[in-house]
Every structure is written in structure tokens, then in C-alpha cells.
Design a protein around this motif. Structure first.
Motif, PDB file in Angstrom:
ATOM      1  N   PRO A  59       0.831  -1.210   0.000  1.00  0.00           N
ATOM      2  CA  PRO A  59       0.000   0.000   0.000  1.00  0.00           C
ATOM      3  C   PRO A  59       0.864   1.259   0.000  1.00  0.00           C
ATOM      4  N   GLY A  60       0.425   2.244  -0.759  1.00  0.00           N
ATOM      5  CA  GLY A  60       1.167   3.488  -0.866  1.00  0.00           C
ATOM      6  C   GLY A  60       2.066   3.553  -2.085  1.00  0.00           C
ATOM      7  N   MET A  61       2.342   2.411  -2.700  1.00  0.00           N
ATOM      8  CA  MET A  61       3.162   2.402  -3.909  1.00  0.00           C
ATOM      9  C   MET A  61       2.286   2.670  -5.140  1.00  0.00           C
ATOM     10  N   SER A  62       2.918   3.156  -6.187  1.00  0.00           N
ATOM     11  CA  SER A  62       2.214   3.422  -7.440  1.00  0.00           C
ATOM     12  C   SER A  62       2.363   2.227  -8.373  1.00  0.00           C
ATOM     13  N   SER A  63       1.484   2.132  -9.350  1.00  0.00           N
ATOM     14  CA  SER A  63       1.548   1.028 -10.304  1.00  0.00           C
ATOM     15  C   SER A  63       1.063   1.501 -11.664  1.00  0.00           C
ATOM     16  N   LEU A  64       1.680   0.940 -12.701  1.00  0.00           N
ATOM     17  CA  LEU A  64       1.291   1.190 -14.084  1.00  0.00           C
ATOM     18  C   LEU A  64       1.502  -0.085 -14.888  1.00  0.00           C
ATOM     19  N   ARG A  65       0.862  -0.164 -16.037  1.00  0.00           N
ATOM     20  CA  ARG A  65       1.064  -1.297 -16.931  1.00  0.00           C
ATOM     21  C   ARG A  65       2.129  -0.944 -17.963  1.00  0.00           C
ATOM     22  N   ASP A  66       3.030  -1.880 -18.206  1.00  0.00           N
ATOM     23  CA  ASP A  66       4.023  -1.654 -19.248  1.00  0.00           C
ATOM     24  C   ASP A  66       3.450  -2.072 -20.603  1.00  0.00           C
ATOM     25  N   ARG A  67       4.284  -2.047 -21.648  1.00  0.00           N
ATOM     26  CA  ARG A  67       3.799  -2.372 -22.985  1.00  0.00           C
ATOM     27  C   ARG A  67       3.355  -3.815 -23.116  1.00  0.00           C
ATOM     28  N   ASN A  68       3.857  -4.685 -22.252  1.00  0.00           N
ATOM     29  CA  ASN A  68       3.485  -6.096 -22.302  1.00  0.00           C
ATOM     30  C   ASN A  68       2.244  -6.399 -21.467  1.00  0.00           C
TER      31      ASN A  68
ATOM     32  N   GLN B  82       7.907   3.303  -6.497  1.00  0.00           N
ATOM     33  CA  GLN B  82       7.732   4.436  -5.596  1.00  0.00           C
ATOM     34  C   GLN B  82       7.925   5.719  -6.383  1.00  0.00           C
ATOM     35  N   VAL B  83       6.997   6.660  -6.231  1.00  0.00           N
ATOM     36  CA  VAL B  83       7.108   7.938  -6.915  1.00  0.00           C
ATOM     37  C   VAL B  83       8.154   8.771  -6.200  1.00  0.00           C
ATOM     38  N   LEU B  84       9.189   9.165  -6.937  1.00  0.00           N
ATOM     39  CA  LEU B  84      10.255   9.982  -6.364  1.00  0.00           C
ATOM     40  C   LEU B  84       9.906  11.454  -6.518  1.00  0.00           C
ATOM     41  N   SER B  85      10.850  12.322  -6.165  1.00  0.00           N
ATOM     42  CA  SER B  85      10.586  13.759  -6.211  1.00  0.00           C
ATOM     43  C   SER B  85      10.410  14.256  -7.639  1.00  0.00           C
ATOM     44  N   ALA B  86      11.075  13.608  -8.589  1.00  0.00           N
ATOM     45  CA  ALA B  86      10.939  14.008  -9.990  1.00  0.00           C
ATOM     46  C   ALA B  86       9.558  13.631 -10.515  1.00  0.00           C
ATOM     47  N   PRO B  87       9.036  14.362 -11.512  1.00  0.00           N
ATOM     48  CA  PRO B  87       7.726  14.007 -12.079  1.00  0.00           C
ATOM     49  C   PRO B  87       7.739  12.596 -12.624  1.00  0.00           C
ATOM     50  N   SER B  88       6.668  11.889 -12.428  1.00  0.00           N
ATOM     51  CA  SER B  88       6.567  10.506 -12.870  1.00  0.00           C
ATOM     52  C   SER B  88       5.419  10.373 -13.848  1.00  0.00           C
ATOM     53  N   PRO B  89       5.391   9.290 -14.633  1.00  0.00           N
ATOM     54  CA  PRO B  89       4.356   9.133 -15.658  1.00  0.00           C
ATOM     55  C   PRO B  89       2.924   9.306 -15.177  1.00  0.00           C
ATOM     56  N   PRO B  90       2.530   8.824 -13.973  1.00  0.00           N
ATOM     57  CA  PRO B  90       1.129   8.967 -13.578  1.00  0.00           C
ATOM     58  C   PRO B  90       0.679  10.413 -13.465  1.00  0.00           C
TER      59      PRO B  90
END
Length: 364
Positions: free
Chosen positions: A236-245, A252-260
């Protein structure tokens, strides 16, 4: 079983021994007769849900596709269970030729295989996708890649070649600084400052070296221990996305902008379907406001009308007033004073001046 997708196993013996060896994501079983007969080798792939289970022969699991019966009384069965039927087996002892060295049993060969092939197109992909390529990372699966990237704080959609070329440079620098390190000192240094390839070896070793059978979902205590070991995957608290497969990557979302947060598809760098639909429905809602130097200046006509046009208008009005007065004097001398107010006359004057300003003929 009748629904199993694997081939028939042409082996029969009253007494035989089963031994096993693993390499990456494959497992090889050898069935060796205790009496006369030739051994039979089988190589298994487990897919997402394949596993081996030992149970009473009278209580076979529902999806036990291959069964090895024991001589116990009552007999037991060692079953290859695969509910989704993504797993498989084939006859013979050969490993799949397109799989690289094992991250566990062939670590040095695995490391060299990755670093000497960084020009391969497989490393054009994000690091999270490259880690599932069994040609180079034989043995790394979905939960392992999440745990490895999390520990090193590597963004999962960073280009694989970028991550690994930096690692290659670090290794060359390390060799120049300490060419005479003993093996024990090298291992100590690896434990204190592991890189990505080293974690591909040590993180799965943590699971293997655990005292409990962490991956047995039928035993809640053991599965709970595995969940407590996880630091990123399904946490819980972690981010998730689907890759191309279509595989879900946890990170974990870091300080830099992330895809979500950017509304971007991390593997293509293009807007996601939802974002593209919004842009299509309302193209101006998301369009950036572009301000140029010319657009900042107000229109000249609105700010200050041209002087010639203003003077021409004044002359036309003055001429209309003079003609109106002359016409009024003529009417006064020819007829009595009008009973209506002068407002209609004034209106007529304005119409006359307008017509004359357009170059039309004047009133008679």
C-alpha cells in the motif's frame, strides 16, 4: 490429466527416483528407474501459477495436470498444478536456447552477458521491461523487478541502456582503483554497495534462503511472511502502471515528475488513451496559450485612429450642416414655418452627410 496441454510422458517404472535442477525460470526433472530402464528428463516452465504440490493420491488438486505416484500406503502424489494452464513441460534435458545464464547459479556469466550486449535493441526499452527479458535476465520475474528497482531508487521507465552503461563505467573505475582486491573483500563491497546486476542475484537469494516456504499461498502464515518481506510489490502506498506487455509494475514515486502525474504512457512517451480522448473532445481546453511579441501590441486602429480619416469625417459633417442651413432658409422664404420640430430635419441632414461621404449624389 485429460485437460493438460503438455505431451504424454513415455515412462513407466515400478520404482524410480525423482531429482531436480533449476536454471533461471526453468526446472528439469529426471526420472531415474531403480532397476532396469532408461531415465526420462522433463523440463518445466511454470507460467504465472504453476507449482508442484505433494498430497494424498485420493485427494488430487483440481488442476493437477501431471502426477507422480509414490509407493507409500496410502499412496501420495507429487502433482504439477497449474490452474491457468500457462505452464508447460517438454521431453528431454535441454534448456531453452534463447534463455541467458541463470541469475542465481551462473551469476558471473549472467553479468558478463548483460554488459557485453548493451548495444542489443532489448536495451532500448525501459529498464522495467528489460528486466523481464529472459535472454539477459533469466530468473527475474514481476515481483523481483519491482523489489530490485525500489531498493536502488531507479525510475522504472528509465531507458535500460542508460542505467546499465552507467553501471559499466562504475565497474571499470572500480577495477582501476582496486585491482588486487581479494574475493572476500569484493563480496563485502558488493553487499555494502550493490548495483542492479548484483541485486538480481542477491534479492532472489533472500527468498530461497528464507526458513519458511514463503510462496505457498495455501498456507496463510507462510504467505503472510512473504508479504511482510515485500517492500514495494503490492505494498500500500506504492504506485503502479502497466508496461507495454500488459504487466503491472509497482514503484515508488520519487521527487521528480513521474508518468502517472504527467498523463503520459511511460513506454511510448505519448498521451494516454484517456488524455487523447479529452483532447479530441475539447481541443482548445488543453491547448497552451502562445503569446508572441506581435500579439502583445494593441491594434493600431483601436489605439489611435488615423488622422486623415478623422479630418475627412469632420469635413463631411460640416458640409452637411451648411447645406442644411441653406435649405432651411429656402423653405422659410417659400412657405410658412413648419409645425413639426426640427428633429426630422436633423435626421435628414445626417442621412445626407452619410450618402455624400460615400460618394453618392446629394439631395435635390
Amino acid at each position: 490429466s485429460t485437460v493438460g496441454r503438455g505431451p504424454e510422458v513415455p515412462f513407466s517404472s515400478q520404482a524410480y527416483r525423482i531429482s531436480a535442477a533449476s536454471r533461471g525460470k526453468e526446472l528439469r526433472l529426471r526420472l531415474a528407474p531403480l532397476g532396469p530402464g532408461q531415465p526420462q528428463d522433463l523440463v518445466f516452465r511454470f507460467g504465472m501459477s504453476g507449482s508442484f504440490r505433494l498430497c494424498p493420491a485420493a485427494q488430487l488438486p483440481r488442476h493437477a495436470h501431471l502426477r507422480f505416484l509414490s509407493r507409500d500406503r496410502p499412496p501420495q502424489a507429487l502433482c504439477f498444478v497449474d490452474a491457468r494452464r500457462f505452464g508447460s513441460w517438454r521431453l528431454g534435458d535441454a534448456w531453452q536456447p534463447d534463455r541467458g545464464p541463470c541469475v542465481l547459479s551462473e551469476y558471473q556469466a549472467f553479468r558478463e552477458n548483460v554488459l557485453k550486449n548493451l548495444d542489443d535493441k532489448a536495451f532500448d526499452k525501459p529498464i522495467c521491461e528489460a528486466l523481464l527479458n529472459q535472454k539477459f535476465f533469466n530468473g527475474i520475474g514481476n515481483y523481483l523487478r519491482a523489489e530490485i528497482l525500489y531498493r536502488l531508487k531507479i525510475p522504472p521507465f528509465e531507458k535500460a541502456r542508460t542505467v546499465l552503461e552507467a553501471l559499466k563505467d562504475q565497474e571499470q573505475t572500480r577495477r582501476k582503483k582496486s585491482p588486487s582486491l581479494t574475493l572476500s573483500k569484493k563480496l563485502k563491497l558488493m553487499r555494502e554497495n550493490p548495483d542492479l546486476l548484483e541485486l538480481c542475484h542477491t534479492v532472489p537469494m533472500e527468498v530461497i534462503a528464507a526458513e519458511k516456504k514463503l510462496l505457498e499461498p495455501d498456507h496463510s502464515d507462510n504467505y503472510a511472511a512473504f508479504k511482510s518481506w515485500l517492500r514495494c510489490y503490492l505494498v500500500p502506498g506504492m504506485s503502479s502502471l502497466r508496461d507495454r506487455n500488459g504487466r503491472t509494475i509497482w514503484f515508488q514515486v520519487l521527487s521528480a515528475p513521474s508518468p502517472p502525474h504527467l498523463g503520459m504512457s511511460p513506454h511510448t512517451g505519448q498521451a494516454t488513451r484517456k488524455k487523447r480522448a479529452q483532447l479530441k473532445a475539447d481541443p482548445e481546453a488543453q491547448a497552451p496559450k502562445v503569446t508572441t511579441r506581435a500579439s502583445k501590441r494593441p491594434p493600431k486602429a483601436a489605439a489611435k485612429p488615423p488622422k486623415p480619416a478623422k479630418e475627412e469625417e469632420q469635413e463631411v459633417v460640416a458640409e452637411g450642416l451648411r447645406k442644411g442651413r441653406a435649405r432651411g432658409r429656402r423653405k422659410t422664404s417659400a412657405a410658412p414655418a413648419p409645425s413639426e420640430p426640427e428633429a426630422p430635419v436633423t435626421t435628414g441632414r445626417r442621412r445626407t452627410s452619410v450618402r455624400r461621404s460615400r460618394g453618392e449624389p446629394g439631395s435635390p
